[in-house]
Design a protein around this motif. Structure first.
Motif, PDB file in Angstrom:
ATOM      1  N   LEU A 133       0.206 -28.508  10.387  1.00 20.76           N
ATOM      2  CA  LEU A 133      -0.378 -27.196  10.575  1.00 20.76           C
ATOM      3  C   LEU A 133      -0.942 -26.636   9.264  1.00 20.76           C
ATOM      4  O   LEU A 133      -2.008 -26.025   9.242  1.00 20.76           O
ATOM      5  CB  LEU A 133       0.669 -26.241  11.152  1.00 20.76           C
ATOM      6  CG  LEU A 133       0.188 -24.879  11.586  1.00 20.76           C
ATOM      7  CD1 LEU A 133      -0.899 -25.001  12.646  1.00 20.76           C
ATOM      8  CD2 LEU A 133       1.336 -24.068  12.115  1.00 20.76           C
ATOM      9  N   THR A 134      -0.259 -26.895   8.152  1.00 18.57           N
ATOM     10  CA  THR A 134      -0.743 -26.458   6.847  1.00 18.57           C
ATOM     11  C   THR A 134      -2.049 -27.150   6.494  1.00 18.57           C
ATOM     12  O   THR A 134      -2.987 -26.514   6.000  1.00 18.57           O
ATOM     13  CB  THR A 134       0.316 -26.745   5.765  1.00 18.57           C
ATOM     14  OG1 THR A 134       1.524 -26.081   6.122  1.00 18.57           O
ATOM     15  CG2 THR A 134      -0.143 -26.284   4.408  1.00 18.57           C
ATOM     16  N   ILE A 135      -2.153 -28.442   6.768  1.00 18.82           N
ATOM     17  CA  ILE A 135      -3.380 -29.185   6.492  1.00 18.82           C
ATOM     18  C   ILE A 135      -4.528 -28.652   7.346  1.00 18.82           C
ATOM     19  O   ILE A 135      -5.653 -28.478   6.856  1.00 18.82           O
ATOM     20  CB  ILE A 135      -3.162 -30.693   6.714  1.00 18.82           C
ATOM     21  CG1 ILE A 135      -2.242 -31.248   5.635  1.00 18.82           C
ATOM     22  CG2 ILE A 135      -4.485 -31.446   6.723  1.00 18.82           C
ATOM     23  CD1 ILE A 135      -1.756 -32.660   5.897  1.00 18.82           C
ATOM     24  N   LEU A 136      -4.257 -28.386   8.626  1.00 15.99           N
ATOM     25  CA  LEU A 136      -5.302 -27.858   9.500  1.00 15.99           C
ATOM     26  C   LEU A 136      -5.794 -26.487   9.034  1.00 15.99           C
ATOM     27  O   LEU A 136      -6.996 -26.220   9.028  1.00 15.99           O
ATOM     28  CB  LEU A 136      -4.795 -27.779  10.939  1.00 15.99           C
ATOM     29  CG  LEU A 136      -4.624 -29.105  11.664  1.00 15.99           C
ATOM     30  CD1 LEU A 136      -4.003 -28.884  13.035  1.00 15.99           C
ATOM     31  CD2 LEU A 136      -5.953 -29.824  11.786  1.00 15.99           C
ATOM     32  N   ILE A 137      -4.877 -25.627   8.622  1.00 13.65           N
ATOM     33  CA  ILE A 137      -5.275 -24.306   8.129  1.00 13.65           C
ATOM     34  C   ILE A 137      -6.067 -24.432   6.834  1.00 13.65           C
ATOM     35  O   ILE A 137      -7.072 -23.746   6.634  1.00 13.65           O
ATOM     36  CB  ILE A 137      -4.040 -23.404   7.948  1.00 13.65           C
ATOM     37  CG1 ILE A 137      -3.469 -23.046   9.316  1.00 13.65           C
ATOM     38  CG2 ILE A 137      -4.391 -22.143   7.174  1.00 13.65           C
ATOM     39  CD1 ILE A 137      -2.153 -22.329   9.266  1.00 13.65           C
ATOM     40  N   PHE A 138      -5.647 -25.337   5.954  1.00 17.68           N
ATOM     41  CA  PHE A 138      -6.372 -25.559   4.702  1.00 17.68           C
ATOM     42  C   PHE A 138      -7.798 -26.040   4.985  1.00 17.68           C
ATOM     43  O   PHE A 138      -8.756 -25.549   4.378  1.00 17.68           O
ATOM     44  CB  PHE A 138      -5.626 -26.579   3.838  1.00 17.68           C
ATOM     45  CG  PHE A 138      -6.342 -26.917   2.562  1.00 17.68           C
ATOM     46  CD1 PHE A 138      -6.323 -26.030   1.508  1.00 17.68           C
ATOM     47  CD2 PHE A 138      -7.016 -28.115   2.431  1.00 17.68           C
ATOM     48  CE1 PHE A 138      -6.992 -26.338   0.328  1.00 17.68           C
ATOM     49  CE2 PHE A 138      -7.679 -28.427   1.267  1.00 17.68           C
ATOM     50  CZ  PHE A 138      -7.674 -27.537   0.211  1.00 17.68           C
ATOM     51  N   LEU A 139      -7.947 -27.000   5.905  1.00 14.90           N
ATOM     52  CA  LEU A 139      -9.284 -27.486   6.248  1.00 14.90           C
ATOM     53  C   LEU A 139     -10.139 -26.388   6.874  1.00 14.90           C
ATOM     54  O   LEU A 139     -11.329 -26.278   6.584  1.00 14.90           O
ATOM     55  CB  LEU A 139      -9.184 -28.674   7.207  1.00 14.90           C
ATOM     56  CG  LEU A 139      -8.758 -29.994   6.595  1.00 14.90           C
ATOM     57  CD1 LEU A 139      -8.567 -31.037   7.688  1.00 14.90           C
ATOM     58  CD2 LEU A 139      -9.786 -30.466   5.591  1.00 14.90           C
ATOM     59  N   TYR A 183     -17.313 -26.896   7.793  1.00 10.97           N
ATOM     60  CA  TYR A 183     -17.315 -26.877   9.260  1.00 10.97           C
ATOM     61  C   TYR A 183     -15.997 -26.324   9.811  1.00 10.97           C
ATOM     62  O   TYR A 183     -15.605 -26.640  10.921  1.00 10.97           O
ATOM     63  CB  TYR A 183     -17.551 -28.282   9.813  1.00 10.97           C
ATOM     64  CG  TYR A 183     -18.874 -28.867   9.368  1.00 10.97           C
ATOM     65  CD1 TYR A 183     -20.064 -28.327   9.809  1.00 10.97           C
ATOM     66  CD2 TYR A 183     -18.914 -29.938   8.485  1.00 10.97           C
ATOM     67  CE1 TYR A 183     -21.276 -28.841   9.389  1.00 10.97           C
ATOM     68  CE2 TYR A 183     -20.117 -30.472   8.066  1.00 10.97           C
ATOM     69  CZ  TYR A 183     -21.291 -29.914   8.520  1.00 10.97           C
ATOM     70  OH  TYR A 183     -22.484 -30.419   8.108  1.00 10.97           O
ATOM     71  N   GLY A 184     -15.337 -25.500   9.027  1.00 10.27           N
ATOM     72  CA  GLY A 184     -14.051 -24.957   9.425  1.00 10.27           C
ATOM     73  C   GLY A 184     -14.114 -24.097  10.675  1.00 10.27           C
ATOM     74  O   GLY A 184     -13.201 -24.105  11.494  1.00 10.27           O
ATOM     75  N   HIS A 185     -15.206 -23.359  10.864  1.00  8.27           N
ATOM     76  CA  HIS A 185     -15.328 -22.528  12.064  1.00  8.27           C
ATOM     77  C   HIS A 185     -15.418 -23.382  13.324  1.00  8.27           C
ATOM     78  O   HIS A 185     -14.905 -23.002  14.370  1.00  8.27           O
ATOM     79  CB  HIS A 185     -16.539 -21.600  11.949  1.00  8.27           C
ATOM     80  CG  HIS A 185     -17.841 -22.289  11.790  1.00  8.27           C
ATOM     81  ND1 HIS A 185     -18.236 -22.867  10.594  1.00  8.27           N
ATOM     82  CD2 HIS A 185     -18.837 -22.523  12.667  1.00  8.27           C
ATOM     83  CE1 HIS A 185     -19.427 -23.412  10.752  1.00  8.27           C
ATOM     84  NE2 HIS A 185     -19.819 -23.225  11.998  1.00  8.27           N
ATOM     85  N   ARG A 186     -16.037 -24.534  13.224  1.00 13.94           N
ATOM     86  CA  ARG A 186     -16.077 -25.452  14.372  1.00 13.94           C
ATOM     87  C   ARG A 186     -14.710 -26.082  14.605  1.00 13.94           C
ATOM     88  O   ARG A 186     -14.282 -26.252  15.746  1.00 13.94           O
ATOM     89  CB  ARG A 186     -17.108 -26.549  14.150  1.00 13.94           C
ATOM     90  CG  ARG A 186     -18.522 -26.046  14.151  1.00 13.94           C
ATOM     91  CD  ARG A 186     -19.492 -27.171  13.969  1.00 13.94           C
ATOM     92  NE  ARG A 186     -20.831 -26.640  13.788  1.00 13.94           N
ATOM     93  CZ  ARG A 186     -21.830 -27.348  13.356  1.00 13.94           C
ATOM     94  NH1 ARG A 186     -21.669 -28.620  13.040  1.00 13.94           N
ATOM     95  NH2 ARG A 186     -23.019 -26.802  13.224  1.00 13.94           N
ATOM     96  N   LEU A 187     -14.046 -26.436  13.514  1.00 14.27           N
ATOM     97  CA  LEU A 187     -12.711 -27.022  13.610  1.00 14.27           C
ATOM     98  C   LEU A 187     -11.738 -26.046  14.257  1.00 14.27           C
ATOM     99  O   LEU A 187     -10.939 -26.440  15.113  1.00 14.27           O
ATOM    100  CB  LEU A 187     -12.201 -27.427  12.229  1.00 14.27           C
ATOM    101  CG  LEU A 187     -10.801 -28.018  12.165  1.00 14.27           C
ATOM    102  CD1 LEU A 187     -10.754 -29.347  12.901  1.00 14.27           C
ATOM    103  CD2 LEU A 187     -10.366 -28.189  10.719  1.00 14.27           C
TER     104      LEU A 187
END
Length: 64
Positions: A18-24, A30-34
């Motif tokens: 979850l930390t990695i996903l929030i960091f990305l 492309y974080g808004h798409r992620l």
């Protein structure tokens, strides 16, 4: 932030993921798409957990 606390209390590997996903999401162009796809995935997991609550037991480590 509340999700981070709850997940952190349950399982360290899920907390790291979850930390990695929030960091990305915050740093990648492309974080808004992620974040859209993460949201869809979490909604699907919530619906599956509502149908079969035993899925939630796989999120925590077994207590010896």
């Amino acid at each position: 932030m509340l999700v981070m606390v709850v997940v952190g209390l349950m399982n360290l590997p899920w907390m790291i993921l979850l930390t990695i996903l929030i960091f990305l999401e915050k740093t990648w162009q492309y974080g808004h798409r992620l974040s859209f796809f993460i949201g869809i995935g979490l909604l699907l997991f919530a619906m599956l957990a509502f149908i079969d609550p035993t899925l939630l037991s796989s999120l925590s480590l077994p207590i010896p």
